[in-house]
Design a protein around this motif. Structure first.
Motif, PDB file in Angstrom:
ATOM      1  N   PRO A  91       0.714  -1.178  -0.051  1.00 14.87           N
ATOM      2  CA  PRO A  91       0.089  -0.059  -0.039  1.00 14.87           C
ATOM      3  C   PRO A  91       0.743   1.491  -0.018  1.00 14.87           C
ATOM      4  O   PRO A  91       0.411   2.297  -0.310  1.00 14.87           O
ATOM      5  N   SER A  92       1.846   1.169   0.486  1.00 17.72           N
ATOM      6  CA  SER A  92       3.054   2.333   0.376  1.00 17.72           C
ATOM      7  C   SER A  92       3.486   2.898  -0.914  1.00 17.72           C
ATOM      8  O   SER A  92       3.998   3.946  -0.865  1.00 17.72           O
ATOM      9  N   ILE A  93       3.436   2.034  -1.920  1.00 21.89           N
ATOM     10  CA  ILE A  93       4.023   2.338  -3.072  1.00 21.89           C
ATOM     11  C   ILE A  93       2.846   2.748  -4.010  1.00 21.89           C
ATOM     12  O   ILE A  93       1.754   2.260  -4.240  1.00 21.89           O
ATOM     13  N   ASN A  94       2.998   4.044  -4.408  1.00 30.06           N
ATOM     14  CA  ASN A  94       2.194   5.044  -5.269  1.00 30.06           C
ATOM     15  C   ASN A  94       2.320   4.720  -6.602  1.00 30.06           C
ATOM     16  O   ASN A  94       3.722   5.416  -6.852  1.00 30.06           O
ATOM     17  N   ILE A  95       1.595   4.356  -7.374  1.00 26.51           N
ATOM     18  CA  ILE A  95       2.058   4.187  -8.866  1.00 26.51           C
ATOM     19  C   ILE A  95       1.252   5.324  -9.480  1.00 26.51           C
ATOM     20  O   ILE A  95       1.269   5.133 -11.003  1.00 26.51           O
ATOM     21  N   ASP A  96       0.528   6.324  -9.082  1.00 30.15           N
ATOM     22  CA  ASP A  96      -0.295   7.266  -9.830  1.00 30.15           C
ATOM     23  C   ASP A  96       0.513   7.926 -10.880  1.00 30.15           C
ATOM     24  O   ASP A  96      -0.009   8.229 -11.954  1.00 30.15           O
ATOM     25  N   ASP A  97       1.593   8.147 -10.775  1.00 28.84           N
ATOM     26  CA  ASP A  97       2.462   8.846 -11.399  1.00 28.84           C
ATOM     27  C   ASP A  97       2.513   8.098 -13.097  1.00 28.84           C
ATOM     28  O   ASP A  97       2.564   8.955 -14.034  1.00 28.84           O
ATOM     29  N   LEU A 155      12.435   5.501  -6.744  1.00 27.66           N
ATOM     30  CA  LEU A 155      11.918   5.506  -5.321  1.00 27.66           C
ATOM     31  C   LEU A 155      11.085   6.957  -4.937  1.00 27.66           C
ATOM     32  O   LEU A 155      10.018   6.683  -4.106  1.00 27.66           O
ATOM     33  N   GLU A 156      11.581   7.663  -5.428  1.00 24.64           N
ATOM     34  CA  GLU A 156      10.676   9.298  -5.190  1.00 24.64           C
ATOM     35  C   GLU A 156       9.427   9.318  -5.975  1.00 24.64           C
ATOM     36  O   GLU A 156       8.475   9.767  -5.572  1.00 24.64           O
ATOM     37  N   ARG A 157       9.554   8.590  -7.320  1.00 24.99           N
ATOM     38  CA  ARG A 157       8.247   8.538  -7.890  1.00 24.99           C
ATOM     39  C   ARG A 157       7.313   7.809  -7.436  1.00 24.99           C
ATOM     40  O   ARG A 157       6.103   7.935  -7.651  1.00 24.99           O
ATOM     41  N   ILE A 158       7.657   6.688  -6.782  1.00 27.02           N
ATOM     42  CA  ILE A 158       6.648   5.762  -6.049  1.00 27.02           C
ATOM     43  C   ILE A 158       6.529   6.177  -4.708  1.00 27.02           C
ATOM     44  O   ILE A 158       5.706   5.354  -3.900  1.00 27.02           O
ATOM     45  N   GLY A 159       6.975   7.057  -4.201  1.00 25.31           N
ATOM     46  CA  GLY A 159       6.760   7.856  -2.872  1.00 25.31           C
ATOM     47  C   GLY A 159       7.447   7.002  -1.919  1.00 25.31           C
ATOM     48  O   GLY A 159       6.918   7.155  -0.629  1.00 25.31           O
ATOM     49  N   VAL A 160       8.397   6.131  -1.926  1.00 23.23           N
ATOM     50  CA  VAL A 160       9.112   5.514  -0.706  1.00 23.23           C
ATOM     51  C   VAL A 160      10.311   5.951  -0.354  1.00 23.23           C
ATOM     52  O   VAL A 160      11.007   5.239   0.667  1.00 23.23           O
ATOM     53  N   PHE A 161      11.027   6.793  -0.997  1.00 21.17           N
ATOM     54  CA  PHE A 161      12.379   7.217  -0.786  1.00 21.17           C
ATOM     55  C   PHE A 161      12.630   7.688   0.662  1.00 21.17           C
ATOM     56  O   PHE A 161      13.565   7.104   1.399  1.00 21.17           O
TER      57      PHE A 161
END
Length: 340
Positions: A91-97, A155-161
């Motif tokens: 759930p922490s991985i955001n692929i909206d970009d 990692l920044e693109r998917i919001g976990v860096f």
């Protein structure tokens, strides 16, 4: 078929000849009959549309000599795939970009995203910071991935860096501290491009409302600014100002820096430069249009015209055009908070 559709989605043009189609899907097709059946199926799904003016082949079954690729229809398939992975990934991985990007970027990143997903599901998010190469090796088995191969950007693109507690690998940030201001809730920091300006301003630091004076060392600061929070771990509203050479390269350094850290233009210094005679000798520098346009937003229209003209003529203002006493006076007396 899905792999073929992915190739069509990332094909650089919206039209494709039959010969180009054959080359594109050659890895998946071995006979003309298979090729024809595949193309006709894509026609029936309206992924491919015949360019009527080019006609069709005389072979059986007959195919069009040129097709239009329905990119929007293929994008729908791409979005369905993203939705499927949304439900599979942590759930922490955001692929909206990736909804806004070319499907090829998703395809290039997917294998690595799955490795990140496996790492998080296996180990959760770490509690301690470690250097980038160590964390890079833990996640993908390649110590250079984070720093040299686009890992940080992914990692920044998917919001976990930030959640992976990575210590950036870059040269230490060089700065001096004003101890009288380090308890302030709003703290100002001045970044200067050149060593001469840094040395000239340093004696006046304790007489200003700034907490630090940072030596940018040309382009080095673009990377080393990542170290600021680690080297200066004080909770405050940190406001950065930048003063560099008023030339194309100096503007590009400032603009690149703003991509990593919001930075105000140190306007009083630049205005003092504009009051002097510009120097010739920078006509070889490459033009950075976007950097210039954003930089000019800080100036009045007449000042913008002056800057455009001097840069077009290969002229510039080195930081050293302001002498030490003038630099210190400007730094002490300007209303910096009004520029925030």
């Amino acid at each position: 078929m899905e792999e073929i559709k992915k190739r069509l989605a990332t094909y650089p043009k919206r039209t494709i000849t039959l010969t180009q189609l054959e080359e594109l899907i050659k890895p998946y097709i071995h006979t003309y009959e298979q090729f024809a059946d595949t193309i006709l199926q894509l026609e029936s799904e309206e992924v491919l549309g015949m360019v009527k003016a080019k006609g069709r082949t005389a072979r059986t079954p007959s195919l069009a000599l040129q097709y239009r690729i329905d990119k929007s229809l293929l994008a729908m398939n791409h979005h369905k795939e993203l939705q499927r992975f949304r439900n599979l990934l942590h759930p922490s991985i955001n692929i909206d970009d990736y909804y806004r990007k070319d499907p090829s970027i998703w395809q290039n990143d997917l294998a690595t995203i799955l490795k990140v997903d496996e790492y998080i599901k296996t180990y959760s998010f770490p509690s301690e910071q470690v250097p980038a190469p160590e964390r890079s090796f833990e996640i993908v088995g390649d110590e250079k991935w984070l720093v040299e191969k686009g890992g940080k950007e992914l990692l920044e693109r998917i919001g976990v860096f930030n959640k992976l507690k990575i210590i950036p690998v870059s040269e230490p940030l060089m700065f001096a501290i004003n101890p009288t201001n380090i308890q302030n809730s709003i703290q100002l920091h001045l970044i200067v491009e050149n060593k001469t300006t840094y040395q000239g301003l340093l004696p006046a630091l304790v007489e200003t409302e700034f907490s630090t004076l940072i030596y940018g060392s040309g382009k080095s600061v673009i990377k080393s600014i990542e170290q600021f929070a680690i080297q200066y771990p004080l909770e405050a509203d940190h406001q950065f100002f930048y003063f560099g050479d008023l030339d194309r390269e100096g503007l590009m350094i400032w603009y690149s820096l703003t991509k990593r850290q919001p930075v105000h233009v140190a306007l009083p210094f630049y205005l003092a430069c504009l009051a002097k005679e510009a120097v010739a000798g920078k006509d070889y520098q490459r033009e950075h249009i976007e950097a210039l346009e954003v930089f000019l937003l800080f100036f009045l229209p007449k000042q913008q015209d002056v800057i455009r003209m001097l840069l077009a003529e290969g002229k510039y203002y080195p930081q050293e055009i302001l002498k030490t006493q003038e630099l210190q006076m400007i730094w002490r007396e300007a209303d910096w908070k009004a520029l925030m």
